[in-house]
Design a protein around this motif. Sequence first.
Motif, PDB file in Angstrom:
ATOM      1  N   THR A 158       0.816  -1.208   0.000  1.00 31.20           N
ATOM      2  CA  THR A 158       0.000   0.000   0.000  1.00 31.20           C
ATOM      3  C   THR A 158       0.853   1.262   0.000  1.00 31.20           C
ATOM      4  N   PHE A 162       0.582   3.236  -3.485  1.00 32.24           N
ATOM      5  CA  PHE A 162      -0.510   4.204  -3.442  1.00 32.24           C
ATOM      6  C   PHE A 162      -0.154   5.417  -2.589  1.00 32.24           C
ATOM      7  N   ARG A 165      -2.688   8.420  -1.346  1.00 37.56           N
ATOM      8  CA  ARG A 165      -4.089   8.040  -1.447  1.00 37.56           C
ATOM      9  C   ARG A 165      -4.656   7.707  -0.073  1.00 37.56           C
ATOM     10  N   SER A 166      -5.970   7.556  -0.009  1.00 43.92           N
ATOM     11  CA  SER A 166      -6.634   7.452   1.291  1.00 43.92           C
ATOM     12  C   SER A 166      -6.162   6.241   2.099  1.00 43.92           C
ATOM     13  N   GLU A 168      -3.231   4.743   2.029  1.00 45.45           N
ATOM     14  CA  GLU A 168      -1.886   5.006   2.547  1.00 45.45           C
ATOM     15  C   GLU A 168      -1.932   5.986   3.706  1.00 45.45           C
ATOM     16  N   GLN A 169      -2.704   7.034   3.577  1.00 47.28           N
ATOM     17  CA  GLN A 169      -2.800   8.038   4.632  1.00 47.28           C
ATOM     18  C   GLN A 169      -3.401   7.439   5.903  1.00 47.28           C
TER      19      GLN A 169
END
Length: 209
Positions: A158, A162, A165-166, A168-169
């Motif tokens: 991840t 990514f 992106r959501s 990862e955050q």
Amino acid sequence: MTVSSLDDSDPPWRIVFEEAWESFRSGSFGIGAVLVDPVDGSVVTTGRNRVADRHGLPRTLSGNMTAHAEMNAFASLDRFNAAGLHLYSSLEPCLMCSATALQLRVTHIHFAAADEFFSGVDAIWSSHTLTAERQPVSNGPLHGGLARFARLLPMVFTLRNFPGRSAEQLARRVHPDLAARVDAIADDDVFQQIVATGTVDRAIDHLQL
């Protein structure tokens, strides 16, 4: 159950983690799954995440985002449903895999690590009569090093694939310690050697999570 090594865990977990490790080594998410008959403890099917695999095998999904570990365990079933079977997965099943488990009448789901991205998704099923009556019992996560290892493996994919992106955050916010380990893994020559030639036990021992 608190476990720190595969030797301490229930037998199905060893296969789950070995499948997850092979998935990770092949460049996919690093998630494994098995379907078990609770009557005699036998493993009915196994599966691993193959989203990045480019060489398809008969009765497996690969090369796209449907190729989850649980979906591959389901794909190799020699029967029309999974009634009475228990699903073990290294990561809490996503919406797709949960829905498939419900559709196939899986009795019980066990997962090693929670997936914060799908937290609370089981509540969806209770609002409809059909899904409510089919909803499997769910147990997890494990506690200790195996749970952290199970979450770290897919987090590597991840965070690398990514960024920003959501997913990862959210992973960085919920698991800052594991995210830091993921960031450091690229420079860990010993771990990279274990990825190339080593076993899941060596990986768990090395990371000391």
